[in-house]
Motif scaffolding. Structure first.
Motif, PDB file in Angstrom:
ATOM      1  N   PHE A 129     -77.351   3.399  -1.933  1.00  0.00           N
ATOM      2  CA  PHE A 129     -78.652   4.047  -1.807  1.00  0.00           C
ATOM      3  C   PHE A 129     -78.490   5.573  -1.778  1.00  0.00           C
ATOM      4  CE2 PHE A 129     -80.733   0.224   0.604  1.00  0.00           C
ATOM      5  CZ  PHE A 129     -80.591  -0.533  -0.540  1.00  0.00           C
ATOM      6  N   MET A 132     -77.643   6.839  -5.282  1.00  0.00           N
ATOM      7  CA  MET A 132     -78.767   6.790  -6.207  1.00  0.00           C
ATOM      8  C   MET A 132     -79.838   7.809  -5.822  1.00  0.00           C
ATOM      9  SD  MET A 132     -77.844   4.795  -8.478  1.00  0.00           S
ATOM     10  CE  MET A 132     -76.108   4.870  -8.230  1.00  0.00           C
ATOM     11  N   PHE A 133     -79.990   8.036  -4.520  1.00  0.00           N
ATOM     12  CA  PHE A 133     -80.956   9.039  -4.074  1.00  0.00           C
ATOM     13  C   PHE A 133     -80.600  10.402  -4.682  1.00  0.00           C
ATOM     14  CE2 PHE A 133     -82.453  12.339  -1.108  1.00  0.00           C
ATOM     15  CZ  PHE A 133     -83.810  12.033  -1.094  1.00  0.00           C
ATOM     16  N   GLN A 134     -79.297  10.674  -4.722  1.00  0.00           N
ATOM     17  CA  GLN A 134     -78.859  11.955  -5.282  1.00  0.00           C
ATOM     18  C   GLN A 134     -79.179  12.073  -6.768  1.00  0.00           C
ATOM     19  OE1 GLN A 134     -78.139  14.373  -3.421  1.00  0.00           O
ATOM     20  NE2 GLN A 134     -78.111  13.032  -1.623  1.00  0.00           N
ATOM     21  N   GLN A 135     -79.367  10.948  -7.436  1.00  0.00           N
ATOM     22  CA  GLN A 135     -79.649  10.984  -8.881  1.00  0.00           C
ATOM     23  C   GLN A 135     -81.133  11.264  -9.164  1.00  0.00           C
ATOM     24  OE1 GLN A 135     -77.297   9.407 -11.322  1.00  0.00           O
ATOM     25  NE2 GLN A 135     -75.728   9.257  -9.763  1.00  0.00           N
ATOM     26  N   LEU A 173     -94.132   5.836  -6.557  1.00  0.00           N
ATOM     27  CA  LEU A 173     -93.422   5.921  -7.842  1.00  0.00           C
ATOM     28  C   LEU A 173     -91.998   6.437  -7.659  1.00  0.00           C
ATOM     29  CD1 LEU A 173     -96.258   7.081 -10.253  1.00  0.00           C
ATOM     30  CD2 LEU A 173     -95.516   4.780  -9.629  1.00  0.00           C
ATOM     31  N   ILE A 175     -90.102   5.997  -4.918  1.00  0.00           N
ATOM     32  CA  ILE A 175     -89.278   4.893  -4.387  1.00  0.00           C
ATOM     33  C   ILE A 175     -89.087   3.857  -5.498  1.00  0.00           C
ATOM     34  CG2 ILE A 175     -88.940   3.217  -2.525  1.00  0.00           C
ATOM     35  CD1 ILE A 175     -90.825   4.767  -0.805  1.00  0.00           C
ATOM     36  N   GLY A 176     -90.101   3.718  -6.362  1.00  0.00           N
ATOM     37  CA  GLY A 176     -89.971   2.810  -7.504  1.00  0.00           C
ATOM     38  C   GLY A 176     -88.833   3.228  -8.416  1.00  0.00           C
ATOM     39  N   LEU A 178     -86.277   4.964  -7.592  1.00  0.00           N
ATOM     40  CA  LEU A 178     -85.039   4.717  -6.855  1.00  0.00           C
ATOM     41  C   LEU A 178     -84.678   3.222  -6.920  1.00  0.00           C
ATOM     42  CD1 LEU A 178     -83.010   6.181  -5.102  1.00  0.00           C
ATOM     43  CD2 LEU A 178     -84.505   5.907  -3.144  1.00  0.00           C
ATOM     44  N   THR A 179     -85.697   2.376  -6.790  1.00  0.00           N
ATOM     45  CA  THR A 179     -85.471   0.927  -6.888  1.00  0.00           C
ATOM     46  C   THR A 179     -84.840   0.591  -8.236  1.00  0.00           C
ATOM     47  OG1 THR A 179     -87.447   0.594  -5.551  1.00  0.00           O
ATOM     48  CG2 THR A 179     -86.601  -1.335  -6.698  1.00  0.00           C
ATOM     49  N   LYS A 180     -85.388   1.207  -9.290  1.00  0.00           N
ATOM     50  CA  LYS A 180     -84.850   0.944 -10.633  1.00  0.00           C
ATOM     51  C   LYS A 180     -83.395   1.385 -10.733  1.00  0.00           C
ATOM     52  CE  LYS A 180     -88.878   0.955 -13.607  1.00  0.00           C
ATOM     53  NZ  LYS A 180     -89.880   1.887 -14.111  1.00  0.00           N
ATOM     54  N   VAL A 182     -81.217   1.709  -8.368  1.00  0.00           N
ATOM     55  CA  VAL A 182     -80.366   0.827  -7.565  1.00  0.00           C
ATOM     56  C   VAL A 182     -80.139  -0.492  -8.310  1.00  0.00           C
ATOM     57  CG1 VAL A 182     -80.328  -0.575  -5.460  1.00  0.00           C
ATOM     58  CG2 VAL A 182     -80.904   1.837  -5.327  1.00  0.00           C
ATOM     59  N   GLN A 183     -81.225  -1.040  -8.869  1.00  0.00           N
ATOM     60  CA  GLN A 183     -81.086  -2.328  -9.546  1.00  0.00           C
ATOM     61  C   GLN A 183     -80.245  -2.226 -10.818  1.00  0.00           C
ATOM     62  OE1 GLN A 183     -85.312  -3.783  -9.639  1.00  0.00           O
ATOM     63  NE2 GLN A 183     -84.438  -5.446  -8.436  1.00  0.00           N
TER      64      GLN A 183
ATOM     65  N   TYR B   6     -95.138  -0.887  -8.160  1.00  0.00           N
ATOM     66  CA  TYR B   6     -94.586  -0.097  -7.052  1.00  0.00           C
ATOM     67  C   TYR B   6     -95.698   0.403  -6.138  1.00  0.00           C
ATOM     68  CZ  TYR B   6     -90.255  -0.310  -9.689  1.00  0.00           C
ATOM     69  OH  TYR B   6     -89.150  -0.769 -10.351  1.00  0.00           O
ATOM     70  N   THR B  41     -85.691  -4.947  -2.670  1.00  0.00           N
ATOM     71  CA  THR B  41     -84.951  -3.687  -2.800  1.00  0.00           C
ATOM     72  C   THR B  41     -85.834  -2.502  -2.400  1.00  0.00           C
ATOM     73  OG1 THR B  41     -83.793  -4.713  -4.637  1.00  0.00           O
ATOM     74  CG2 THR B  41     -83.514  -2.354  -4.373  1.00  0.00           C
ATOM     75  N   TYR B  42     -87.075  -2.540  -2.851  1.00  0.00           N
ATOM     76  CA  TYR B  42     -88.012  -1.460  -2.519  1.00  0.00           C
ATOM     77  C   TYR B  42     -88.151  -1.333  -1.000  1.00  0.00           C
ATOM     78  CZ  TYR B  42     -92.270   1.399  -2.707  1.00  0.00           C
ATOM     79  OH  TYR B  42     -93.185   2.414  -2.568  1.00  0.00           O
ATOM     80  N   LEU B  45     -85.092   0.100   0.588  1.00  0.00           N
ATOM     81  CA  LEU B  45     -85.006   1.542   0.342  1.00  0.00           C
ATOM     82  C   LEU B  45     -85.986   2.293   1.236  1.00  0.00           C
ATOM     83  CD1 LEU B  45     -84.542   1.512  -3.503  1.00  0.00           C
ATOM     84  CD2 LEU B  45     -83.032   2.648  -1.885  1.00  0.00           C
ATOM     85  N   PHE B  48     -84.422   2.428   4.526  1.00  0.00           N
ATOM     86  CA  PHE B  48     -83.269   3.332   4.460  1.00  0.00           C
ATOM     87  C   PHE B  48     -83.706   4.800   4.506  1.00  0.00           C
ATOM     88  CE2 PHE B  48     -81.148   6.043   1.283  1.00  0.00           C
ATOM     89  CZ  PHE B  48     -79.917   6.225   1.887  1.00  0.00           C
ATOM     90  N   GLN B 199     -72.917  10.307 -13.696  1.00  0.00           N
ATOM     91  CA  GLN B 199     -72.943  11.770 -13.693  1.00  0.00           C
ATOM     92  C   GLN B 199     -71.777  12.374 -12.891  1.00  0.00           C
ATOM     93  OE1 GLN B 199     -76.493  13.145 -11.834  1.00  0.00           O
ATOM     94  NE2 GLN B 199     -76.232  15.270 -12.477  1.00  0.00           N
ATOM     95  N   TYR B 200     -71.577  11.880 -11.670  1.00  0.00           N
ATOM     96  CA  TYR B 200     -70.516  12.442 -10.829  1.00  0.00           C
ATOM     97  C   TYR B 200     -69.154  11.863 -11.180  1.00  0.00           C
ATOM     98  CZ  TYR B 200     -74.402  14.075  -7.989  1.00  0.00           C
ATOM     99  OH  TYR B 200     -75.548  14.667  -7.551  1.00  0.00           O
TER     100      TYR B 200
END
Lengths: 193, 244
Positions: A129, A132-135, A173, A175-176, A178-180, A182-183, B6, B41-42, B45, B48, B199-200
């Motif tokens: 998480f 992916m948040f960083q992305q 959107l 968080i959506g 981010l969900t994508k 992650v998945q 979403y 997952t949503y 997150l 989180f 990327q990283y």
């Protein structure tokens, strides 16, 4: 988990949650020597032990804070198992040798194994998480940061200078997105199956 | 999932759906596996992010305090070792400790090399319809460390799907292994500039490519560009220390 009896060692978890120095010191005095010993016997040294122990305690803290961790076994068994696995994984990474984790000795604490599995899964997800948040783009990152820091969406909208409806939609959107991410990660299947 | 899905997830979590909508939502959750998986997952997150940002200050205070306690514990741990009296059998241990120490020192003083750090795990590629056989070939060749075969397989996959970052990434690694640094670095440069999950990772492998070419200065610059959140941050720091 609710049906399981909470172990009296839950006090250590609570102590970590409260950032209680007295309890943290007690954990070091009581449970850490065994871990150091184990790591030293398995191609490690005191410095590696120090890192492994610190990281493990941070993971336990995070899980306790996020998921209301309830100890169903002695703290010692759970903590030792987590440290041991972390160390063996370190070894695996640095040697790229196969390391087999023999846990038969611990079978008397099945609940420790179960709990350690849960914690490891939790840690894996946290890592994914965070990555992916960083992305995410800066706009999403900022919006999410603000949204979760200030709980009222009205306040968030005001601070960002947008309407309430727009702020809420944007939050979903982001968080959506981010969900994508992650998945779509290769690690996703391992963590969710 | 589309945007509306979403938005519905968020509304469900924040309890702003009408009773009728809630029933509709839960029925879909039961019947539609993809929808359910995305929702789980949503939700995770959501929790989180809540934890990450609401408790930022408390988490930091905990980490700082833990760091202090750990430091002081390990300081006394080392001290009590030093002042302990030596029993004869301890000489044997001391001798092996010195041998191990010697080994570590030797390792620290010799220049680090590419193979110390390039531990690619076994890969398992996402199978896409139509290309399944070619993907399997690439995967098997890569895992068997047959990098020229892997390179050829990834090249043909990329011919059909040129924007696939997964193929680009593994083709780049294969090329580093084959010492085709130019090809590898061109691919990694593209990945680094994009915003895929690689990327990283791309920066890390660019650094390793430089390491393999013994271009230590470029390697250091790249390692320093790897942010703390990156998976390879720790390895990068370790390598930086060795290059110092």
């Amino acid at each position: 988990m609710a049906e399981k009896k909470v172990h009296e060692d839950q006090k250590y978890i609570e102590g970590l949650l409260q950032n209680n120095s007295f309890i943290i010191k007690a954990i070091y005095d009581k449970f850490v020597p065994k871990v150091i010993n184990y790591i030293k016997l398995n191609s490690g040294n005191v410095d590696s032990a120090q890192d492994v122990i610190q990281e493990t305690l941070i993971t336990i803290y995070n899980q306790a804070k996020d998921k209301k961790l309830q100890l169903s076994c002695p703290f010692d068994a759970y903590f030792f198992l987590l440290c041991k696995r972390k160390w063996l994984n370190e070894l695996k990474k640095s040697n790229s040798k196969e390391v087999t984790i023999n846990e038969s000795v611990l079978s008397k604490h099945d609940s420790a194994l179960e709990l350690a599995d849960e914690t490891e899964l939790f840690e894996g997800k946290q890592l994914l998480f965070n990555q992916m948040f960083q992305q995410l783009g800066t706009a999403c990152k900022d919006l999410l940061k603000t949204t979760f820091k200030i709980k009222s969406m009205e306040e968030v909208a005001k601070q960002l200078g947008v309407t309430y409806a727009y702020a809420r939609k944007k939050k979903s959107l982001c968080i959506g997105k981010l969900t994508k991410l992650v998945q779509a990660s290769p690690k996703y299947n391992r963590l969710y199956n | 999932m589309n945007d509306q899905d979403y938005i519905t997830f968020e509304a469900y979590i924040s309890k702003t759906l009408s009773e009728e909508e809630i029933i509709g939502f839960e029925v879909r959750l039961e019947g539609d596996q993809d929808f359910k998986q995305a929702f789980i997952t949503y939700k995770e997150l959501h929790s989180f992010l809540g934890h990450k940002f609401e408790n930022e200050a408390a988490s930091k205070a905990f980490k700082d305090n833990l760091g202090t306690i750990s430091k002081s514990y390990f300081k006394t741990e080392n001290k009590s070792k030093n002042t302990a009296r030596f029993a004869p059998w301890k000489y044997a241990i001391a001798a092996s400790v010195i041998a191990i120490l010697g080994f570590f020192l030797f390792n620290n003083f010799s220049d680090p090399n590419y193979s110390d750090f390039s531990n690619h795990e076994h890969i398992s590629l996402t199978i896409r319809g139509g290309q399944a056989a070619a993907i399997k070939t690439a995967e098997i060749a890569f895992n068997a460390k047959d990098y020229s075969e892997a390179d050829a397989a990834f090249k043909s996959l990329l011919d059909q799907d040129s924007t696939n970052t997964e193929y680009q990434y593994y083709r780049a690694i294969s090329n580093i292994e084959l010492d085709n640094f130019e090809e590898a670095e061109a691919l990694l440069g593209k990945l680094q500039a994009g915003n895929s999950v690689y990327q990283y990772k791309a920066i890390w492998y660019l650094a390793l490519s430089k390491l393999k070419q013994e271009d230590y200065r470029s390697c250091i610059t790249l390692l320093n560009a790897i942010p703390e959140e990156a998976e390879d941050y720790k390895s990068a720091q370790k390598l930086l220390k060795k290059l110092d």
